[in-house]
Design a protein around this motif. Sequence first.
Motif, PDB file in Angstrom:
ATOM      1  N   PRO A  10      47.303  47.893  41.889  1.00 62.48           N
ATOM      2  CA  PRO A  10      46.299  47.124  42.594  1.00 62.48           C
ATOM      3  C   PRO A  10      44.905  47.276  41.992  1.00 62.48           C
ATOM      4  CG  PRO A  10      47.679  48.308  44.154  1.00 62.48           C
ATOM      5  CD  PRO A  10      48.089  48.744  42.784  1.00 62.48           C
ATOM      6  N   THR A  11      44.634  48.424  41.400  1.00 61.57           N
ATOM      7  CA  THR A  11      43.309  48.631  40.830  1.00 61.57           C
ATOM      8  C   THR A  11      43.208  48.075  39.418  1.00 61.57           C
ATOM      9  OG1 THR A  11      44.050  50.841  40.262  1.00 61.57           O
ATOM     10  CG2 THR A  11      42.632  50.628  42.204  1.00 61.57           C
ATOM     11  N   ALA A  12      44.357  47.983  38.731  1.00 61.73           N
ATOM     12  CA  ALA A  12      44.322  47.497  37.357  1.00 61.73           C
ATOM     13  C   ALA A  12      44.414  45.983  37.344  1.00 61.73           C
ATOM     14  CB  ALA A  12      45.458  48.111  36.564  1.00 61.73           C
ATOM     15  N   LEU A  13      43.280  45.348  37.221  1.00 64.34           N
ATOM     16  CA  LEU A  13      43.250  43.891  37.233  1.00 64.34           C
ATOM     17  C   LEU A  13      43.762  43.325  35.913  1.00 64.34           C
ATOM     18  CD1 LEU A  13      39.755  43.420  38.892  1.00 64.34           C
ATOM     19  CD2 LEU A  13      41.975  42.998  39.964  1.00 64.34           C
ATOM     20  N   VAL A  14      44.395  42.170  36.014  1.00 65.54           N
ATOM     21  CA  VAL A  14      44.915  41.500  34.826  1.00 65.54           C
ATOM     22  C   VAL A  14      43.745  40.949  34.016  1.00 65.54           C
ATOM     23  CG1 VAL A  14      46.341  39.601  33.997  1.00 65.54           C
ATOM     24  CG2 VAL A  14      47.047  40.889  35.998  1.00 65.54           C
ATOM     25  N   LYS A  15      43.858  41.089  32.723  1.00 66.62           N
ATOM     26  CA  LYS A  15      42.835  40.531  31.826  1.00 66.62           C
ATOM     27  C   LYS A  15      43.523  39.673  30.766  1.00 66.62           C
ATOM     28  CE  LYS A  15      39.563  44.348  32.164  1.00 66.62           C
ATOM     29  NZ  LYS A  15      38.890  45.418  31.401  1.00 66.62           N
ATOM     30  N   GLY A  16      42.731  39.021  29.992  1.00 62.70           N
ATOM     31  CA  GLY A  16      43.276  38.241  28.879  1.00 62.70           C
ATOM     32  C   GLY A  16      43.583  36.806  29.255  1.00 62.70           C
ATOM     33  N   LYS A  52      35.204  37.346  39.154  1.00 64.08           N
ATOM     34  CA  LYS A  52      34.449  36.885  37.988  1.00 64.08           C
ATOM     35  C   LYS A  52      35.332  36.102  37.025  1.00 64.08           C
ATOM     36  CE  LYS A  52      30.488  39.625  36.624  1.00 64.08           C
ATOM     37  NZ  LYS A  52      29.967  40.594  35.671  1.00 64.08           N
ATOM     38  N   SER A  53      36.498  36.668  36.773  1.00 62.36           N
ATOM     39  CA  SER A  53      37.427  36.038  35.837  1.00 62.36           C
ATOM     40  C   SER A  53      37.868  34.675  36.370  1.00 62.36           C
ATOM     41  CB  SER A  53      38.634  36.949  35.624  1.00 62.36           C
ATOM     42  OG  SER A  53      39.565  36.360  34.760  1.00 62.36           O
ATOM     43  N   CYS A  54      38.131  34.620  37.693  1.00 65.21           N
ATOM     44  CA  CYS A  54      38.540  33.347  38.308  1.00 65.21           C
ATOM     45  C   CYS A  54      37.434  32.305  38.193  1.00 65.21           C
ATOM     46  CB  CYS A  54      38.886  33.566  39.781  1.00 65.21           C
ATOM     47  SG  CYS A  54      40.367  34.541  40.024  1.00 65.21           S
TER      48      CYS A  54
END
Length: 212
Positions: A10-16, A52-54
């Motif tokens: 849950p803490t490790a957000l998806v990136k890339g 932010k990513s969204c």
Amino acid sequence: MASQNQKPTPTALVKGKWTPDEDEKLIEAVALHGAKNWTSIASKAGLNRSGKSCRLRWVNYLRPNIKRGDMSEQEEDLIIRLHKLLGNRWSLIAGRLPGRTDNEIKNYWYTRLSKKIQQKEKQSNNGANSTIQFPAVDEKTSVADDDQKVHVEMKQECVSSAVRTSAALIKKEEVIDPEDHSSTCINNIDADEFLNLLNEEEPLSWEVPQIS
DNA sequence: AATCCTTGCAACCGCCAATAC
DNA sequence: AGTATTGGCGGTTGCAAGGAT
């Protein structure tokens, strides 16, 4: 890559890179809840992404009416002129180019236009040594006579019809598009100062795009 | 065909301002 | 009034694709 992060905690957000599935979820969530409160949209969409990513994905890629593909000559010309006047204020420049994003314009500038301009400057420097070097926008202009001349020349060069239009719109506050997230930047401009630059006339060579 | 290099672009990072609590 | 959170921006990075060797 998103696909490589099989089970993010849950803490490790998806990136890339975004997957088509993620895009779809985000589009649905924005349609349902609106393009605001991105952190909540991220969780409502079931995306393990930062707000932010969204937001970035939406603004730069998924948002409707985004114009993709090659820049027209008019757009290119406008970018160059506005950059001369405003510097690296990409969101503000993007606000004058309907359908274009600040990221796209920034990329376009660094990958193509800056090179183009450098080449042009090289050519004109070879041809004559009277070429004027424009100071950066936020650079303090000297009071020396030579610098005064340069400043006047800079103003002449900068003041295009497109810029005049932008200035007038800013002054009248008609430029604010409710869907335009860059519009808050307008507050950063001193419209009076901007208009003060507009002493010299220059004929319109093309039609200024209208902000819808 | 394989490798290296360049280019273009999507996405992230860090900073700052605005807003919420 | 002070602190935390969110949003927006410009700068930068990483990677895929295409071209050159």
